[in-house]
Scaffold this motif. Structure first.
Motif, PDB file in Angstrom:
ATOM      1  N   LEU A  33       0.822  -1.204   0.000  1.00 36.18           N
ATOM      2  CA  LEU A  33       0.000   0.000   0.000  1.00 36.18           C
ATOM      3  C   LEU A  33       0.858   1.256   0.000  1.00 36.18           C
ATOM      4  O   LEU A  33       0.566   2.222  -0.716  1.00 36.18           O
ATOM      5  CB  LEU A  33      -0.911  -0.010   1.227  1.00 36.18           C
ATOM      6  CG  LEU A  33      -2.019   1.039   1.277  1.00 36.18           C
ATOM      7  CD1 LEU A  33      -2.999   0.816   0.149  1.00 36.18           C
ATOM      8  CD2 LEU A  33      -2.735   0.982   2.614  1.00 36.18           C
ATOM      9  N   MET A  34       1.946   1.247   0.766  1.00 37.57           N
ATOM     10  CA  MET A  34       2.822   2.418   0.854  1.00 37.57           C
ATOM     11  C   MET A  34       3.437   2.759  -0.495  1.00 37.57           C
ATOM     12  O   MET A  34       3.414   3.899  -0.955  1.00 37.57           O
ATOM     13  CB  MET A  34       3.948   2.173   1.866  1.00 37.57           C
ATOM     14  CG  MET A  34       3.534   1.862   3.287  1.00 37.57           C
ATOM     15  SD  MET A  34       2.575   3.159   4.095  1.00 37.57           S
ATOM     16  CE  MET A  34       0.933   2.452   3.972  1.00 37.57           C
ATOM     17  N   TYR A  35       4.009   1.755  -1.143  1.00 39.33           N
ATOM     18  CA  TYR A  35       4.668   1.995  -2.423  1.00 39.33           C
ATOM     19  C   TYR A  35       3.666   2.346  -3.521  1.00 39.33           C
ATOM     20  O   TYR A  35       3.943   3.178  -4.385  1.00 39.33           O
ATOM     21  CB  TYR A  35       5.486   0.766  -2.828  1.00 39.33           C
ATOM     22  CG  TYR A  35       6.830   0.690  -2.160  1.00 39.33           C
ATOM     23  CD1 TYR A  35       7.948   1.294  -2.720  1.00 39.33           C
ATOM     24  CD2 TYR A  35       6.997   0.012  -0.954  1.00 39.33           C
ATOM     25  CE1 TYR A  35       9.186   1.230  -2.100  1.00 39.33           C
ATOM     26  CE2 TYR A  35       8.225  -0.059  -0.324  1.00 39.33           C
ATOM     27  CZ  TYR A  35       9.321   0.549  -0.906  1.00 39.33           C
ATOM     28  OH  TYR A  35      10.543   0.492  -0.294  1.00 39.33           O
ATOM     29  N   ALA A  36       2.508   1.691  -3.496  1.00 39.93           N
ATOM     30  CA  ALA A  36       1.513   1.933  -4.541  1.00 39.93           C
ATOM     31  C   ALA A  36       0.929   3.340  -4.466  1.00 39.93           C
ATOM     32  O   ALA A  36       0.692   3.981  -5.495  1.00 39.93           O
ATOM     33  CB  ALA A  36       0.385   0.901  -4.444  1.00 39.93           C
ATOM     34  N   LEU A  37       0.724   3.842  -3.259  1.00 41.17           N
ATOM     35  CA  LEU A  37       0.069   5.141  -3.095  1.00 41.17           C
ATOM     36  C   LEU A  37       1.049   6.298  -2.893  1.00 41.17           C
ATOM     37  O   LEU A  37       0.723   7.435  -3.233  1.00 41.17           O
ATOM     38  CB  LEU A  37      -0.893   5.096  -1.909  1.00 41.17           C
ATOM     39  CG  LEU A  37      -2.142   4.228  -2.080  1.00 41.17           C
ATOM     40  CD1 LEU A  37      -2.984   4.256  -0.818  1.00 41.17           C
ATOM     41  CD2 LEU A  37      -2.972   4.669  -3.283  1.00 41.17           C
ATOM     42  N   LEU A  38       2.237   6.022  -2.352  1.00 44.52           N
ATOM     43  CA  LEU A  38       3.168   7.102  -2.022  1.00 44.52           C
ATOM     44  C   LEU A  38       4.373   7.167  -2.946  1.00 44.52           C
ATOM     45  O   LEU A  38       5.098   8.163  -2.945  1.00 44.52           O
ATOM     46  CB  LEU A  38       3.656   6.942  -0.571  1.00 44.52           C
ATOM     47  CG  LEU A  38       2.584   6.993   0.522  1.00 44.52           C
ATOM     48  CD1 LEU A  38       3.218   6.770   1.888  1.00 44.52           C
ATOM     49  CD2 LEU A  38       1.837   8.315   0.484  1.00 44.52           C
ATOM     50  N   GLY A  39       4.635   6.123  -3.723  1.00 40.80           N
ATOM     51  CA  GLY A  39       5.828   6.106  -4.561  1.00 40.80           C
ATOM     52  C   GLY A  39       7.002   5.478  -3.834  1.00 40.80           C
ATOM     53  O   GLY A  39       6.925   5.112  -2.656  1.00 40.80           O
ATOM     54  N   ARG A  40       8.122   5.354  -4.565  1.00 42.02           N
ATOM     55  CA  ARG A  40       9.256   4.594  -4.036  1.00 42.02           C
ATOM     56  C   ARG A  40       9.921   5.281  -2.837  1.00 42.02           C
ATOM     57  O   ARG A  40      10.208   4.644  -1.820  1.00 42.02           O
ATOM     58  CB  ARG A  40      10.287   4.384  -5.141  1.00 42.02           C
ATOM     59  CG  ARG A  40      11.318   3.323  -4.803  1.00 42.02           C
ATOM     60  CD  ARG A  40      12.272   3.104  -5.938  1.00 42.02           C
ATOM     61  NE  ARG A  40      13.086   1.911  -5.721  1.00 42.02           N
ATOM     62  CZ  ARG A  40      14.110   1.573  -6.484  1.00 42.02           C
ATOM     63  NH1 ARG A  40      14.439   2.318  -7.515  1.00 42.02           N
ATOM     64  NH2 ARG A  40      14.800   0.485  -6.222  1.00 42.02           N
ATOM     65  N   HIS A  86       8.871   7.878  -0.666  1.00 41.74           N
ATOM     66  CA  HIS A  86       8.049   7.984   0.538  1.00 41.74           C
ATOM     67  C   HIS A  86       7.568   6.607   1.004  1.00 41.74           C
ATOM     68  O   HIS A  86       7.354   6.394   2.200  1.00 41.74           O
ATOM     69  CB  HIS A  86       6.860   8.903   0.284  1.00 41.74           C
ATOM     70  CG  HIS A  86       7.234  10.335   0.068  1.00 41.74           C
ATOM     71  ND1 HIS A  86       7.705  11.133   1.085  1.00 41.74           N
ATOM     72  CD2 HIS A  86       7.235  11.114  -1.052  1.00 41.74           C
ATOM     73  CE1 HIS A  86       7.972  12.346   0.610  1.00 41.74           C
ATOM     74  NE2 HIS A  86       7.697  12.349  -0.681  1.00 41.74           N
ATOM     75  N   GLY A  87       7.396   5.685   0.055  1.00 41.40           N
ATOM     76  CA  GLY A  87       7.026   4.328   0.423  1.00 41.40           C
ATOM     77  C   GLY A  87       8.091   3.654   1.253  1.00 41.40           C
ATOM     78  O   GLY A  87       7.796   2.917   2.209  1.00 41.40           O
ATOM     79  N   LEU A  88       9.366   3.911   0.904  1.00 40.47           N
ATOM     80  CA  LEU A  88      10.473   3.349   1.671  1.00 40.47           C
ATOM     81  C   LEU A  88      10.482   3.896   3.094  1.00 40.47           C
ATOM     82  O   LEU A  88      10.590   3.139   4.068  1.00 40.47           O
ATOM     83  CB  LEU A  88      11.792   3.665   0.974  1.00 40.47           C
ATOM     84  CG  LEU A  88      13.071   3.254   1.707  1.00 40.47           C
ATOM     85  CD1 LEU A  88      13.104   1.742   1.901  1.00 40.47           C
ATOM     86  CD2 LEU A  88      14.300   3.739   0.944  1.00 40.47           C
ATOM     87  N   THR A 126       9.270   3.054   8.928  1.00 38.10           N
ATOM     88  CA  THR A 126       8.577   3.554  10.120  1.00 38.10           C
ATOM     89  C   THR A 126       7.587   2.529  10.654  1.00 38.10           C
ATOM     90  O   THR A 126       7.513   2.275  11.868  1.00 38.10           O
ATOM     91  CB  THR A 126       7.853   4.867   9.793  1.00 38.10           C
ATOM     92  OG1 THR A 126       8.782   5.835   9.304  1.00 38.10           O
ATOM     93  CG2 THR A 126       7.147   5.416  11.027  1.00 38.10           C
ATOM     94  N   ILE A 127       6.827   1.928   9.737  1.00 38.35           N
ATOM     95  CA  ILE A 127       5.814   0.952  10.146  1.00 38.35           C
ATOM     96  C   ILE A 127       6.473  -0.269  10.793  1.00 38.35           C
ATOM     97  O   ILE A 127       6.026  -0.764  11.827  1.00 38.35           O
ATOM     98  CB  ILE A 127       4.972   0.524   8.933  1.00 38.35           C
ATOM     99  CG1 ILE A 127       4.161   1.717   8.416  1.00 38.35           C
ATOM    100  CG2 ILE A 127       4.035  -0.622   9.296  1.00 38.35           C
ATOM    101  CD1 ILE A 127       3.594   1.488   7.040  1.00 38.35           C
ATOM    102  N   LEU A 128       7.541  -0.761  10.160  1.00 35.09           N
ATOM    103  CA  LEU A 128       8.206  -1.953  10.681  1.00 35.09           C
ATOM    104  C   LEU A 128       8.724  -1.714  12.102  1.00 35.09           C
ATOM    105  O   LEU A 128       8.515  -2.538  13.000  1.00 35.09           O
ATOM    106  CB  LEU A 128       9.356  -2.353   9.765  1.00 35.09           C
ATOM    107  CG  LEU A 128      10.163  -3.584  10.192  1.00 35.09           C
ATOM    108  CD1 LEU A 128       9.259  -4.805  10.279  1.00 35.09           C
ATOM    109  CD2 LEU A 128      11.333  -3.810   9.247  1.00 35.09           C
TER     110      LEU A 128
END
Length: 356
Positions: free
Chosen positions: A106-113, A115-117, A122-124
């Motif tokens: 979800l992070m990569y799909a919606l925020l890009g590479r 910001h997804g990273l 942060t989530i982990l």
């Protein structure tokens, strides 16, 4: 033109955001009823109701294409907070990890590479901290088994998401460049101009726009005398000279020897100064190819955007002034009249001079 305008990622993410927000609206409504009726957990149910309302709002904005980047980020991080709340309050089990491990997708799909990273890291860290704390303070589940399942599954999904998004972005940029760039001069093309103007129309309350049409004088004679190879070199060098003044993002090749320049936040008076700089730069530039010295000039027509104008209107009016510059001896800059009345008056004056 902003180079990011010709970018399909926004369209892709808007479609994905619409689908995800609609799905989560239904899911949160279901869980709200489940918590309140089945588990008698009104706090969790109320949280789900709030998220359901916000998710429905994001769905509405995405369908209308009115969402902004901050709306997407807020929505994503709200999902993260909801998952974190679940991991912190619900009984621990391996199935709790399912929603967490789906986060990188979800992070990569919606925020890009990029910001997804950042978001995935942060989530982990956040989820590992919560699960470790709960495991140390209870006997609900083995800490070792929990962390192994968590890290291995999360890392796998994270790696796949990171590689896929990077490859997708590279392919998209290549295709966008091929579609929006002129093959000879590498300037933007007419399709890119249409895209830039469409963006301007959506934000015209924030910006001014002056548009320049530039045409090389007697370019056909250069092709006839020196050959098309030299003519191509002239076009390339001229486009590079113009970019020195206006930059790459604002220059478009819209015809054989015809270029267009968009000047945002420029009045027509300011655009005239830019046009004169371009004209002087080209007129004084030494074009030398195989001991052939070529003197080149150009003519410029300029028009300023007025409410209600379309791109075709601006191009037509600027092109009309370009034609007048050609008729008046070339190597000059001509401005569109400020009002239709001024245009009619100028036309009458020209006709009277022609009759005399």
């Amino acid at each position: 033109m902003d180079a990011k305008l010709f970018d399909n990622s926004h369209t892709i993410r808007a479609s994905l955001l619409s689908g995800v927000s609609l799905f989560l609206t239904g899911m949160s409504a279901f869980f709200a009823l489940f918590y309140m009726i089945k588990l008698n957990s009104f706090t969790s149910g109320f949280v789900e109701v709030l998220f359901c309302c916000y998710s429905a709002r994001i769905y509405y904005l995405s369908k209308k294409n009115q969402h902004r980047d901050r709306d997407v980020r807020n929505f994503v991080y709200l999902i993260v907070l909801l998952i974190t709340y679940g991991n912190a309050s619900l009984p621990l089990a391996n199935y709790n990890l399912l929603w967490t491990t789906l986060c990188p997708l979800l992070m990569y799909a919606l925020l890009g590479r990029k910001h997804g990273l950042y978001a995935s890291i942060t989530i982990l860290i956040l989820q590992l901290g919560i699960l470790s704390y709960r495991s140390f303070n209870s006997n609900e589940i083995s800490l070792i088994n929990l962390l192994i399942n968590m890290i291995s599954s999360y890392a796998t999904v994270w790696l796949i998401s990171h590689i896929y998004e990077g490859n997708r972005r590279d392919v998209e940029q290549t295709l966008s460049s091929l579609a929006s760039r002129d093959a000879l001069t590498s300037t933007h093309n007419r399709l890119a101009l249409t895209t830039a103007f469409g963006h301007f129309e959506r934000h015209r309350h924030e910006e001014q726009l002056s548009l320049l049409i530039i045409d090389l004088d007697f370019f056909k004679s250069i092709n006839d005398r020196y050959g098309h190879d030299v003519g191509d070199k002239v076009l390339i060098e001229t486009s590079q000279l113009i970019m020195q003044v206006v930059g790459d993002d604002n220059l478009f090749r819209i015809g054989g020897e015809e270029f267009c320049v968009t000047l945002f936040n420029h009045s027509i008076a300011q655009a005239e100064k830019v046009g004169e700089r371009i004209r002087n730069l080209v007129a004084t530039n030494p074009y030398v190819y195989n001991d052939n010295h070529i003197h080149l000039t150009l003519s410029v027509g300029i028009c300023e955007y007025q409410t209600g104008y379309h791109l075709g209107d601006l191009l037509r009016m600027a092109d009309k002034e370009l034609y007048r510059a050609k008729e008046s001896g070339r190597n000059q800059v001509r401005l569109c009249p400020a009002t239709p009345q001024d245009a009619e008056l100028e036309t009458d004056v020209v006709q009277q001079k022609a009759q005399n």
